[in-house]
Write an enzyme that holds these catalytic residues in place. Structure first.
Site, PDB file in Angstrom:
ATOM      1  N   ASN A 100     -10.818  -2.547  -5.783  1.00  0.00           N
ATOM      2  CA  ASN A 100     -10.011  -1.570  -6.537  1.00  0.00           C
ATOM      3  C   ASN A 100     -10.603  -1.224  -7.913  1.00  0.00           C
ATOM      4  O   ASN A 100     -10.191  -0.239  -8.533  1.00  0.00           O
ATOM      5  CB  ASN A 100      -8.557  -2.038  -6.691  1.00  0.00           C
ATOM      6  CG  ASN A 100      -7.747  -1.992  -5.413  1.00  0.00           C
ATOM      7  OD1 ASN A 100      -6.840  -2.794  -5.199  1.00  0.00           O
ATOM      8  ND2 ASN A 100      -8.049  -1.045  -4.527  1.00  0.00           N
TER       9      ASN A 100
ATOM     10  N   ASP B 234       0.829  -1.207   0.000  1.00  0.00           N
ATOM     11  CA  ASP B 234       0.000   0.000   0.000  1.00  0.00           C
ATOM     12  C   ASP B 234       0.868   1.264   0.000  1.00  0.00           C
ATOM     13  O   ASP B 234       1.982   1.261   0.525  1.00  0.00           O
ATOM     14  CB  ASP B 234      -0.911  -0.026   1.237  1.00  0.00           C
ATOM     15  CG  ASP B 234      -2.091   0.921   1.096  1.00  0.00           C
ATOM     16  OD1 ASP B 234      -2.369   1.387  -0.032  1.00  0.00           O
ATOM     17  OD2 ASP B 234      -2.735   1.207   2.129  1.00  0.00           O
TER      18      ASP B 234
HETATM   19  C1  IPE Z   1      -5.381  -2.804  -0.357  1.00  0.00           C
HETATM   20  O1  IPE Z   1      -5.050  -1.478  -0.499  1.00  0.00           O
HETATM   21  C2  IPE Z   1      -5.354  -3.469  -1.692  1.00  0.00           C
HETATM   22  C3  IPE Z   1      -4.043  -3.644  -2.315  1.00  0.00           C
HETATM   23  C4  IPE Z   1      -2.897  -3.357  -1.745  1.00  0.00           C
HETATM   24  C5  IPE Z   1      -4.050  -4.244  -3.621  1.00  0.00           C
HETATM   25  P1  IPE Z   1      -6.170  -0.348  -0.651  1.00  0.00           P
HETATM   26  O2  IPE Z   1      -5.448   0.937  -0.750  1.00  0.00           O
HETATM   27  O3  IPE Z   1      -7.096  -0.691  -1.747  1.00  0.00           O
HETATM   28  O4  IPE Z   1      -6.955  -0.469   0.725  1.00  0.00           O
HETATM   29  P2  IPE Z   1      -7.894   0.575   1.462  1.00  0.00           P
HETATM   30  O5  IPE Z   1      -8.944   0.996   0.477  1.00  0.00           O
HETATM   31  O6  IPE Z   1      -7.049   1.717   1.898  1.00  0.00           O
HETATM   32  O7  IPE Z   1      -8.452  -0.172   2.642  1.00  0.00           O
HETATM   33  C1  IPE Z   2      -1.535   0.252  -3.331  1.00  0.00           C
HETATM   34  O1  IPE Z   2      -1.291   1.598  -3.345  1.00  0.00           O
HETATM   35  C2  IPE Z   2      -1.723  -0.335  -4.703  1.00  0.00           C
HETATM   36  C3  IPE Z   2      -3.103  -0.765  -4.993  1.00  0.00           C
HETATM   37  C4  IPE Z   2      -4.104  -0.727  -4.160  1.00  0.00           C
HETATM   38  C5  IPE Z   2      -3.350  -1.253  -6.338  1.00  0.00           C
HETATM   39  P1  IPE Z   2      -2.477   2.649  -3.364  1.00  0.00           P
HETATM   40  O2  IPE Z   2      -2.796   2.984  -4.781  1.00  0.00           O
HETATM   41  O3  IPE Z   2      -3.619   2.165  -2.552  1.00  0.00           O
HETATM   42  O4  IPE Z   2      -1.777   3.887  -2.664  1.00  0.00           O
HETATM   43  P2  IPE Z   2      -2.459   4.928  -1.674  1.00  0.00           P
HETATM   44  O5  IPE Z   2      -3.039   4.143  -0.541  1.00  0.00           O
HETATM   45  O6  IPE Z   2      -3.507   5.647  -2.452  1.00  0.00           O
HETATM   46  O7  IPE Z   2      -1.338   5.796  -1.261  1.00  0.00           O
HETATM   47 MG    MG Z   3      -4.122   2.389  -0.599  1.00  0.00          MG
END
Ligand code: IPE
Ligand code: IPE
Ligand code: MG
Length: 235
Positions: A70, A22
């Protein structure tokens, strides 16, 4: 004078490590760049970390790359994540020891991508180390999928083992350690069944900055813990 880097030793207590990768978006935002740029850097981090886990002798690595939730992100961002998966599948063809397993529902992905994912799984299925890539993965959907398979097989009642055996992760042990980067202390629908006795490690480091040093820190922290599995053990 040169100091030799401290080597970290991994044993059977850590046979499976999982990552909730994340913070890609925030990493890009800090640099006034589009979120896609963060995902690209995140993909580089992923490849480095998988390589280091292999070098350390960790048998199973699982990464959360794209969740069932996502899909609600902007179309461009989703498209760029699909492209990153596609280009990684190209590079994965050169790996020698890794068995690739995709966790999640492939059926809604682009057809060519589905085929290349299945081909990679097939081609690598007899290899010693496993890399599980959770893509279009949700822990709840996985449990529902397992139950539906059991119903289709005519099960009238099910055991814990039946459910475990029908999860996407059926060939892997439960994760010993789950690492989540970027400061969020939640599970976000990841390995809900399998994490029953996993250790959790949360760090504020954003995924694109999560390097070998950070990985070693997480592993050292894991080895300081005492796992009870509900039992009573001596201090
Ligand atoms: C969890 O991260 C999913 C992945 C790392 C693929 P998200 O960024 O989607 O999670 P939330 O929405 O903050 O809980
Ligand atoms: C994790 O990084 C990757 C996926 C969920 C695909 P994020 O895209 O969630 O990054 P933040 O949480 O917005 O910083
Ligand atoms: Mg995230």
């Amino acid at each position: 004078m040169l100091f030799k880097k401290k080597e970290i030793h991994v044993d059977s207590r850590l046979s499976h490590i999982a990552f909730i990768m994340d913070g890609n978006g925030r990493w890009a935002k800090k640099r006034a760049m589009p979120r896609q740029f963060g995902h690209k850097q995140g993909a580089k981090s992923f490849e480095r970390i998988v390589r280091e886990c292999n070098r350390l002798g960790i048998k199973t690595v699982t990464v959360y790359a794209f969740s069932t939730e996502n899909w609600s992100r902007p179309k461009d961002e989703v498209g760029s994540i699909m492209e990153l998966l596609s280009s990684y599948i190209d590079r994965a063809q050169d790996e020698k020891d890794i068995k690739f397993v995709f966790l999640g529902d492939k059926s809604v992905l682009r057809e060519d991508l589905q085929k290349r994912m299945t081909d990679l799984e097939e081609k690598t299925k007899d290899r010693p180390n496993t890399l599980n890539i959770a893509f279009n993965y949700g822990g709840r959907a996985e449990i529902v999928h397992a139950c539906n398979e059991l119903i289709a097989e005519g099960a009238e009642s099910v055991s814990e083992k039946d459910i475990s055996d029908h999860l996407y992760t059926s060939a892997s042990p439960d994760p010993d350690l789950i690492v989540r980067t970027a400061g969020e202390c939640r599970i976000s629908n990841f390995l809900l069944w399998q994490c029953a006795y996993s250790e959790f490690y949360f760090t504020d480091v954003l995924w694109p900055d999560f390097d070998e040093k950070e990985l070693h820190r997480a592993i050292e922290n894991f080895y300081k813990r005492k796992r009870n599995f509900g039992n009573v053990t001596e201090k």
